[in-house]
Scaffold this motif. Structure first.
Motif, PDB file in Angstrom:
ATOM      1  N   SER A 156       0.832  -1.209   0.000  1.00 31.00           N
ATOM      2  CA  SER A 156       0.000   0.000   0.000  1.00 31.00           C
ATOM      3  C   SER A 156       0.865   1.257   0.000  1.00 31.00           C
ATOM      4  O   SER A 156       0.566   2.227  -0.696  1.00 31.00           O
ATOM      5  CB  SER A 156      -0.924   0.013   1.221  1.00 31.00           C
ATOM      6  N   LEU A 157       1.952   1.228   0.754  1.00 35.88           N
ATOM      7  CA  LEU A 157       2.849   2.388   0.775  1.00 35.88           C
ATOM      8  C   LEU A 157       3.561   2.556  -0.566  1.00 35.88           C
ATOM      9  O   LEU A 157       3.769   3.683  -1.028  1.00 35.88           O
ATOM     10  CB  LEU A 157       3.857   2.260   1.915  1.00 35.88           C
ATOM     11  N   ALA A 158       3.926   1.460  -1.202  1.00 32.54           N
ATOM     12  CA  ALA A 158       4.536   1.554  -2.536  1.00 32.54           C
ATOM     13  C   ALA A 158       3.535   2.125  -3.535  1.00 32.54           C
ATOM     14  O   ALA A 158       3.901   2.934  -4.401  1.00 32.54           O
ATOM     15  CB  ALA A 158       5.014   0.174  -2.989  1.00 32.54           C
ATOM     16  N   ASN A 159       2.277   1.725  -3.416  1.00 34.35           N
ATOM     17  CA  ASN A 159       1.222   2.273  -4.275  1.00 34.35           C
ATOM     18  C   ASN A 159       1.091   3.778  -4.051  1.00 34.35           C
ATOM     19  O   ASN A 159       0.931   4.551  -4.995  1.00 34.35           O
ATOM     20  CB  ASN A 159      -0.097   1.548  -3.987  1.00 34.35           C
ATOM     21  N   GLU A 160       1.179   4.195  -2.796  1.00 32.42           N
ATOM     22  CA  GLU A 160       1.093   5.624  -2.492  1.00 32.42           C
ATOM     23  C   GLU A 160       2.298   6.386  -3.056  1.00 32.42           C
ATOM     24  O   GLU A 160       2.156   7.497  -3.575  1.00 32.42           O
ATOM     25  CB  GLU A 160       1.010   5.826  -0.981  1.00 32.42           C
ATOM     26  N   ARG A 161       3.489   5.798  -2.983  1.00 28.84           N
ATOM     27  CA  ARG A 161       4.675   6.452  -3.556  1.00 28.84           C
ATOM     28  C   ARG A 161       4.538   6.597  -5.067  1.00 28.84           C
ATOM     29  O   ARG A 161       4.948   7.608  -5.649  1.00 28.84           O
ATOM     30  CB  ARG A 161       5.940   5.683  -3.197  1.00 28.84           C
ATOM     31  N   THR A 162       3.955   5.593  -5.704  1.00 25.10           N
ATOM     32  CA  THR A 162       3.721   5.682  -7.142  1.00 25.10           C
ATOM     33  C   THR A 162       2.748   6.814  -7.447  1.00 25.10           C
ATOM     34  O   THR A 162       2.949   7.588  -8.379  1.00 25.10           O
ATOM     35  CB  THR A 162       3.182   4.342  -7.683  1.00 25.10           C
ATOM     36  N   MET A 214      -5.097  -5.135  -5.139  1.00 26.60           N
ATOM     37  CA  MET A 214      -4.308  -5.772  -4.077  1.00 26.60           C
ATOM     38  C   MET A 214      -5.212  -6.351  -3.004  1.00 26.60           C
ATOM     39  O   MET A 214      -4.977  -7.451  -2.510  1.00 26.60           O
ATOM     40  CB  MET A 214      -3.335  -4.764  -3.454  1.00 26.60           C
ATOM     41  N   ARG A 215      -6.255  -5.621  -2.638  1.00 28.75           N
ATOM     42  CA  ARG A 215      -7.168  -6.103  -1.595  1.00 28.75           C
ATOM     43  C   ARG A 215      -7.954  -7.329  -2.063  1.00 28.75           C
ATOM     44  O   ARG A 215      -8.319  -8.176  -1.264  1.00 28.75           O
ATOM     45  CB  ARG A 215      -8.116  -4.998  -1.169  1.00 28.75           C
ATOM     46  N   ARG A 216      -8.223  -7.397  -3.344  1.00 22.39           N
ATOM     47  CA  ARG A 216      -8.989  -8.516  -3.896  1.00 22.39           C
ATOM     48  C   ARG A 216      -8.107  -9.705  -4.292  1.00 22.39           C
ATOM     49  O   ARG A 216      -8.610 -10.739  -4.713  1.00 22.39           O
ATOM     50  CB  ARG A 216      -9.756  -8.056  -5.136  1.00 22.39           C
ATOM     51  N   GLY A 217      -6.793  -9.527  -4.224  1.00 24.98           N
ATOM     52  CA  GLY A 217      -5.876 -10.595  -4.636  1.00 24.98           C
ATOM     53  C   GLY A 217      -5.818 -10.768  -6.147  1.00 24.98           C
ATOM     54  O   GLY A 217      -5.491 -11.847  -6.642  1.00 24.98           O
ATOM     55  N   GLU A 218      -6.122  -9.712  -6.884  1.00 24.73           N
ATOM     56  CA  GLU A 218      -6.118  -9.745  -8.353  1.00 24.73           C
ATOM     57  C   GLU A 218      -4.784  -9.235  -8.890  1.00 24.73           C
ATOM     58  O   GLU A 218      -3.999  -8.615  -8.163  1.00 24.73           O
ATOM     59  CB  GLU A 218      -7.247  -8.873  -8.905  1.00 24.73           C
ATOM     60  N   ASP A 219      -4.569  -9.474 -10.179  1.00 23.86           N
ATOM     61  CA  ASP A 219      -3.402  -8.892 -10.834  1.00 23.86           C
ATOM     62  C   ASP A 219      -3.548  -7.377 -10.831  1.00 23.86           C
ATOM     63  O   ASP A 219      -4.656  -6.846 -10.914  1.00 23.86           O
ATOM     64  CB  ASP A 219      -3.301  -9.372 -12.292  1.00 23.86           C
ATOM     65  N   LEU A 220      -2.415  -6.694 -10.765  1.00 27.81           N
ATOM     66  CA  LEU A 220      -2.467  -5.239 -10.834  1.00 27.81           C
ATOM     67  C   LEU A 220      -2.922  -4.821 -12.224  1.00 27.81           C
ATOM     68  O   LEU A 220      -2.585  -5.468 -13.213  1.00 27.81           O
ATOM     69  CB  LEU A 220      -1.100  -4.635 -10.511  1.00 27.81           C
TER      70      LEU A 220
END
Length: 131
Positions: free
Chosen positions: A29-35, A94-100
């Motif tokens: 989640s933090l990496a997503n926020e940095r992106t 990510m929360r659903r366990g799906e591919d990005l």
């Protein structure tokens, strides 16, 4: 269409994302926020470039100057909107366990910036001055 509306609602109520799936490892989640923040920095740079072209190149023909400035400003707006959209889509996946999710936006943005840069090279080489 309802998925789009749901994603749009999550832009303004991100706490609702917690209702979906399982909490991912916080590092993701933090990496997503940095992106997201990197996309916002890019948007700010594009907006700044648009204003710089308009303000610091007064000798360019009005249409050329305004066209280049508006192209950069539009790219900045799209980049900022895409940043939040991408953040929401990735967090949900990510929360659903799906591919990005994949996107063509980086390619489109790169081509738009390249076209504006090429136009600026032409302006510099041929010196399109005057109003």
């Amino acid at each position: 269409m309802s998925d789009f509306v749901q994603s749009l609602r999550l832009w303004f109520a991100p706490q609702r994302i917690r209702d979906e799936g399982e909490t991912p490892d916080y590092r993701f989640s933090l990496a997503n926020e940095r992106t997201f923040l990197a996309w916002i920095r890019t948007a700010l740079a594009l907006v700044g470039g648009g204003f710089a072209v308009d303000q610091f190149l007064p000798d360019l023909r009005w249409g050329v100057r305004v066209g280049l400035a508006l192209a950069l400003l539009a790219a900045g707006v799209l980049c900022a909107l895409r940043a939040v959209n991408h953040w929401v889509r990735c967090e949900r996946a990510m929360r659903r366990g799906e591919d990005l999710p994949v996107s063509r936006f980086p390619t489109v943005l790169s081509l738009a910036v390249a076209l504006v840069a090429l136009a600026m090279v032409v302006v510099i080489v041929f010196g399109w001055a005057g109003r």
